[in-house]
Design an enzyme around this catalytic site. Structure first.
Site, short mmCIF file in Angstrom:
data_model
loop_
_atom_site.label_atom_id
_atom_site.label_comp_id
_atom_site.label_asym_id
_atom_site.label_seq_id
_atom_site.Cartn_x
_atom_site.Cartn_y
_atom_site.Cartn_z
N SER A 143 0.84 -1.21 0.00
CA SER A 143 0.00 0.00 0.00
C SER A 143 0.88 1.26 0.00
O SER A 143 1.66 1.45 -0.92
CB SER A 143 -0.95 -0.06 1.20
N ASP A 178 -10.12 -5.11 -3.79
CA ASP A 178 -9.53 -4.07 -2.93
C ASP A 178 -10.39 -2.81 -2.99
O ASP A 178 -10.55 -2.20 -4.05
CB ASP A 178 -8.10 -3.76 -3.41
N HIS A 218 -7.94 -5.62 0.53
CA HIS A 218 -6.68 -4.91 0.75
C HIS A 218 -5.87 -5.67 1.79
O HIS A 218 -5.79 -5.27 2.95
CB HIS A 218 -6.98 -3.47 1.20
#
Length: 223
Positions: A119, A173, A204
């Site tokens: 991320s 996600d 995610h």
């Protein structure tokens, strides 16, 4: 801030290491978040890898009502094109480069170092990995996107033009939509990088299939 050394969680093998993975966490997490993944990777003892999981600095995050949390940069807007604060990205990239320099000074050549991130951490890995003037073993960018992709062509350093890049993403996600990751993949591809793309039926996060794939990829890069 750029001069302050990042604190890290370290997971060392039982014997002197021959390679290093520096793995950057996501927004609001810490270096502790990914450290438990190391035994799950099942890296053979014949490949002693040192893992370094740095903690991002604590800073207020605009989109979270200025709540303070560990973050590699501020997120001022959820607009896909302007999500990453460029100044913060560059500051964190310098701090992470200092970690790489420290590993090199301790005897691990850059060619035996993988830069990885999830991320927000993946944004830093892609930004620094394509601009650093040291040849790395590989770049791993998980569930992530690219800061100002239009600047890559002019700012990229040739050192890692042939460095393998692994991108992986969850199809469901809802934090970093899969199209953002795929857009970064396409920009890397258009710029001639040997980048591979993998997506998984997850949100995610990280899944077992992905962990197995990461392990194979790391062993191929560092073995």
């Amino acid at each position: 801030m750029s001069n302050s050394k990042l604190e890290s969680v370290e997971v060392n093998p039982n014997q002197p290491h021959t390679a290093v993975v520096i793995w950057l966490h996501g927004l609001g997490d810490s270096g502790n978040g990914f450290a438990p993944i190391v035994p799950e990777l099942k890296i053979p003892d014949s490949l002693p890898i040192r893992f370094v999981f740095p903690h991002a600095p604590v800073r207020p995050i605009t989109v979270n009502n200025n709540m303070e949390m560990r973050a590699w940069y501020d997120i001022a807007s959820l607009d896909f094109n302007h999500r990453a604060d460029r100044t913060g990205v560059e500051t964190s990239a310098k701090q992470v480069e200092a970690l790489i320099d420290a590993e090199i000074a301790n005897g691990t050549p850059a060619e035996c170092i993988v830069l990885a991130g999830f991320s927000q951490g993946g944004v830093i890995a892609l930004h620094l990995g394509t601009r650093i003037n040291k040849k790395l073993a590989g770049i791993m960018a998980l569930s992530t996107y690219m800061c100002e992709p239009e600047t890559l062509a002019n700012e990229a350093c040739d050192a890692n033009k042939n460095t393998p890049i692994l991108m992986a993403h969850g199809q469901q996600d809802n934090v970093v939509p899969v199209f953002m990751g795929n857009a970064a993949f396409k920009v890397l591809e258009e710029n001639g990088y040997p980048v591979t793309w993998q997506d998984y039926p997850m949100q995610h996060s990280v899944c077992l299939e992905e962990i197995n794939h990461i392990s194979q990829w790391l062993q191929a890069r560092l073995g």
